[in-house]
Scaffold this motif. Structure first.
Motif, PDB file in Angstrom:
ATOM      1  N   LEU A  29       0.857  -1.180   0.000  1.00 34.87           N
ATOM      2  CA  LEU A  29       0.000   0.000   0.000  1.00 34.87           C
ATOM      3  C   LEU A  29       0.894   1.231   0.000  1.00 34.87           C
ATOM      4  N   ASN A  30       1.062   1.812  -1.156  1.00 33.01           N
ATOM      5  CA  ASN A  30       1.914   2.984  -1.328  1.00 33.01           C
ATOM      6  C   ASN A  30       1.036   4.229  -1.321  1.00 33.01           C
ATOM      7  N   SER A  31       1.604   5.355  -0.981  1.00 30.48           N
ATOM      8  CA  SER A  31       0.779   6.561  -0.964  1.00 30.48           C
ATOM      9  C   SER A  31       1.634   7.813  -0.999  1.00 30.48           C
ATOM     10  N   TRP A  80       3.292  -1.380   3.785  1.00 33.58           N
ATOM     11  CA  TRP A  80       2.834  -0.032   3.450  1.00 33.58           C
ATOM     12  C   TRP A  80       3.986   0.952   3.565  1.00 33.58           C
ATOM     13  N   GLY A  81       3.824   2.116   2.936  1.00 34.46           N
ATOM     14  CA  GLY A  81       4.861   3.139   3.019  1.00 34.46           C
ATOM     15  C   GLY A  81       4.659   4.241   2.000  1.00 34.46           C
ATOM     16  N   HIS A  82       5.669   5.101   1.904  1.00 31.93           N
ATOM     17  CA  HIS A  82       5.717   6.166   0.899  1.00 31.93           C
ATOM     18  C   HIS A  82       6.944   5.878   0.038  1.00 31.93           C
ATOM     19  N   LEU A  83       6.781   5.053  -0.963  1.00 28.50           N
ATOM     20  CA  LEU A  83       7.925   4.602  -1.758  1.00 28.50           C
ATOM     21  C   LEU A  83       7.920   5.294  -3.113  1.00 28.50           C
ATOM     22  N   LEU A  84       8.873   6.196  -3.298  1.00 32.25           N
ATOM     23  CA  LEU A  84       8.916   6.936  -4.558  1.00 32.25           C
ATOM     24  C   LEU A  84       9.409   6.046  -5.697  1.00 32.25           C
ATOM     25  N   PHE A  85       9.117   6.467  -6.898  1.00 28.78           N
ATOM     26  CA  PHE A  85       9.455   5.706  -8.095  1.00 28.78           C
ATOM     27  C   PHE A  85      10.954   5.771  -8.362  1.00 28.78           C
ATOM     28  N   SER A  86      11.569   4.616  -8.539  1.00 31.95           N
ATOM     29  CA  SER A  86      12.991   4.546  -8.876  1.00 31.95           C
ATOM     30  C   SER A  86      13.272   3.166  -9.448  1.00 31.95           C
ATOM     31  N   LEU A  99      -0.640  -0.680  -4.832  1.00 37.37           N
ATOM     32  CA  LEU A  99      -1.616   0.406  -4.878  1.00 37.37           C
ATOM     33  C   LEU A  99      -0.922   1.718  -4.519  1.00 37.37           C
ATOM     34  N   VAL A 100      -1.359   2.803  -5.150  1.00 38.71           N
ATOM     35  CA  VAL A 100      -0.871   4.136  -4.801  1.00 38.71           C
ATOM     36  C   VAL A 100      -2.079   5.015  -4.475  1.00 38.71           C
ATOM     37  N   VAL A 101      -2.075   5.587  -3.277  1.00 40.90           N
ATOM     38  CA  VAL A 101      -3.186   6.420  -2.821  1.00 40.90           C
ATOM     39  C   VAL A 101      -2.824   7.894  -2.992  1.00 40.90           C
ATOM     40  N   VAL A 102      -3.749   8.647  -3.584  1.00 45.63           N
ATOM     41  CA  VAL A 102      -3.560  10.081  -3.782  1.00 45.63           C
ATOM     42  C   VAL A 102      -4.789  10.824  -3.255  1.00 45.63           C
ATOM     43  N   ARG A 103      -4.682  12.133  -3.188  1.00 52.96           N
ATOM     44  CA  ARG A 103      -5.848  12.961  -2.896  1.00 52.96           C
ATOM     45  C   ARG A 103      -5.755  14.219  -3.743  1.00 52.96           C
ATOM     46  N   ASP A 104      -6.850  14.951  -3.833  1.00 52.20           N
ATOM     47  CA  ASP A 104      -6.868  16.187  -4.605  1.00 52.20           C
ATOM     48  C   ASP A 104      -5.752  17.107  -4.101  1.00 52.20           C
ATOM     49  N   PRO A 105      -4.842  17.531  -4.980  1.00 54.62           N
ATOM     50  CA  PRO A 105      -3.742  18.402  -4.540  1.00 54.62           C
ATOM     51  C   PRO A 105      -4.203  19.658  -3.803  1.00 54.62           C
ATOM     52  N   TYR A 106      -5.380  20.179  -4.144  1.00 51.02           N
ATOM     53  CA  TYR A 106      -5.894  21.337  -3.408  1.00 51.02           C
ATOM     54  C   TYR A 106      -6.062  20.993  -1.924  1.00 51.02           C
ATOM     55  N   ASP A 107      -6.680  19.861  -1.646  1.00 55.23           N
ATOM     56  CA  ASP A 107      -6.908  19.457  -0.259  1.00 55.23           C
ATOM     57  C   ASP A 107      -5.617  18.994   0.409  1.00 55.23           C
ATOM     58  N   TRP A 108      -4.710  18.456  -0.398  1.00 53.61           N
ATOM     59  CA  TRP A 108      -3.431  17.988   0.143  1.00 53.61           C
ATOM     60  C   TRP A 108      -2.649  19.131   0.780  1.00 53.61           C
ATOM     61  N   VAL A 109      -2.700  20.306   0.181  1.00 50.25           N
ATOM     62  CA  VAL A 109      -1.989  21.462   0.737  1.00 50.25           C
ATOM     63  C   VAL A 109      -2.463  21.731   2.163  1.00 50.25           C
ATOM     64  N   LEU A 110      -3.767  21.694   2.375  1.00 46.79           N
ATOM     65  CA  LEU A 110      -4.323  21.929   3.706  1.00 46.79           C
ATOM     66  C   LEU A 110      -3.960  20.800   4.665  1.00 46.79           C
ATOM     67  N   TYR A 157       4.366  14.720  -5.666  1.00 40.33           N
ATOM     68  CA  TYR A 157       3.392  14.043  -6.519  1.00 40.33           C
ATOM     69  C   TYR A 157       4.048  13.418  -7.749  1.00 40.33           C
ATOM     70  N   THR A 158       5.100  14.035  -8.247  1.00 43.05           N
ATOM     71  CA  THR A 158       5.798  13.466  -9.404  1.00 43.05           C
ATOM     72  C   THR A 158       6.392  12.108  -9.069  1.00 43.05           C
ATOM     73  N   HIS A 159       7.139  12.041  -7.979  1.00 50.31           N
ATOM     74  CA  HIS A 159       7.897  10.831  -7.669  1.00 50.31           C
ATOM     75  C   HIS A 159       7.100   9.788  -6.892  1.00 50.31           C
ATOM     76  N   ASN A 160       6.098  10.219  -6.120  1.00 47.89           N
ATOM     77  CA  ASN A 160       5.324   9.267  -5.318  1.00 47.89           C
ATOM     78  C   ASN A 160       4.035   8.814  -5.986  1.00 47.89           C
ATOM     79  N   ALA A 161       3.623   9.496  -7.052  1.00 49.86           N
ATOM     80  CA  ALA A 161       2.359   9.126  -7.685  1.00 49.86           C
ATOM     81  C   ALA A 161       2.469   9.077  -9.206  1.00 49.86           C
TER      82      ALA A 161
END
Length: 263
Positions: A29-31, A80-86, A99-110, A157-161
Motif C-alpha cells: 500500500l503505497n501513498s 505499506w509506506g511512501h515509496l517513490l518511483f525509482s 496500490l498508490v493512494v492520492v488525494r486532490d492536490p488542493y486538499d493535500w496542501v491543507l 506528486y511526481t515521484h510518489n504518484a
C-alpha cells in the motif's frame, strides 16, 4: 530528523475477531504522504492475518534495501509506506500487488499544513508554529516547498504518484475511499470494496466485509486523522483559498487532471 507522535492502535487485537484467509501474494500500500495512508492501511489490516502484516517499518527509499523482504513472493506480506518511483523500488515491487493512494492536490496542501502545524509533528519546522509567518505564507510553502527543508508539492506528486502511473499500479483516490466508507450500506460501496480488495486475491470475499471496514476505518484508530491531531497552531479553512488554488495549478500544471480530479 522529523518525528511523528501518535498513539498506538488496537487493530492487531481486533483482527482476531474475524476469520482470516492466508495471503498468497505480497501487497504493498503505497501513498503520497497525507493522503489517507492510515485509513487504507487499517482497512486492509482487517482482511489479512496479523502474522502476514509487515510491521517492521514504514517502507521508504532510505530503508528499502533493509526491508526488501517485505515483498518476497515466497513469504507474502501486506506492507505499506511512501515509496517513490525509482529503479530499485520498481525491481523490489515487480512481483507485488501495488496500490498508490492520492488525494486532490488542493486538499493535500491543507492536510500537509495541518500536520506540520500540529504537535504530532516534531522536526525542523517548529518555527512555523510561532506566529511569525502568516497562514497564506505557510500554505505557499506547502505548495512550493521550503529550500533545503521540505520538497515541493510537484516533487512529491511526481515521484510518489505520477511516475508510477501506467506501470500496472492501481490508483486509489482518497476521496472515493472516504465516500464509500461513509456509505457502507450502499451497493456501490460493495462494488467498490470488492474491487479495491481484489489485490489480496482472497479465495472468497468475506460476508462480514462491512464490519471489517467499519473497524479498520474507525477514526480513533488513526493517530494522524485530522481530528486526532493536537494543538494545531492555526485554524485552517475547509477549502484552499482561490489564490492558492491558482498557485497549485501554476506549480503542477495538469496534475489534477492526470489524477482524475476535475472541477
Amino acid at each position: 530528523m522529523a518525528r511523528v507522535v501518535t498513539k498506538p492502535d488496537t487493530l492487531n487485537q481486533l483482527n482476531q475477531d474475524f476469520e482470516q484467509q492466508v495471503l498468497t501474494v505480497p501487497v504493498f500500500l503505497n501513498s503520497v504522504p497525507k493522503c489517507g495512508t492510515h485509513l487504507i492501511r487499517n482497512i486492509f489490516r482487517m482482511f489479512v492475518p496479523v502474522n502476514q502484516q509487515y510491521h517492521d517499518t514504514f517502507i521508504q527509499i532510505p530503508v528499502l534495501r533493509q526491508h526488501v523482504g517485505a515483498f518476497n513472493y515466497l513469504q507474502p506480506k501486506l506492507s505499506w509506506g511512501h515509496l517513490l518511483f525509482s529503479d530499485e523500488s520498481a525491481m523490489a515491487l515487480r512481483k507485488a500487488q501495488h496500490l498508490v493512494v492520492v488525494r486532490d492536490p488542493y486538499d493535500w496542501v491543507l492536510a500537509r499544513a495541518r500536520f506540520f502545524l500540529s504537535d504530532n509533528f516534531q522536526g525542523n519546522l517548529e518555527h512555523l508554529k510561532s506566529g511569525q509567518i502568516n497562514l497564506e505564507e505557510i500554505l505557499n510553502m506547502m505548495i512550493f516547498g521550503i529550500h533545503e527543508k521540505v520538497p515541493s508539492l510537484s516533487d512529491i506528486y511526481t515521484h510518489n504518484a505520477a511516475a508510477w502511473l501506467g506501470t500496472g499500479t492501481k490508483l486509489v483516490r482518497f476521496e472515493e475511499l472516504k465516500h464509500h466508507v461513509q456509505n457502507l450500506e450502499s451497493d456501490d460501496a460493495e462494488q467498490y470494496f470488492r474491487e479495491l480488495l481484489s489485490v489480496l486475491q482472497l479465495r472468497e470475499f468475506p460476508t462480514d466485509w462491512r464490519e471489517r471496514v467499519r473497524v479498520g476505518s474507525d477514526r480513533e484508530q488513526s493517530g494522524t486523522y485530522r481530528d486526532n491531531l493536537t494543538n494545531t497552531a492555526f485554524t485552517l479553512p475547509d477549502q484552499l483559498p482561490e489564490q492558492q488554488r491558482k498557485l497549485v495549478d501554476y506549480a503542477a500544471p495538469g496534475l489534477r487532471n492526470l489524477l482524475g480530479y476535475c472541477d
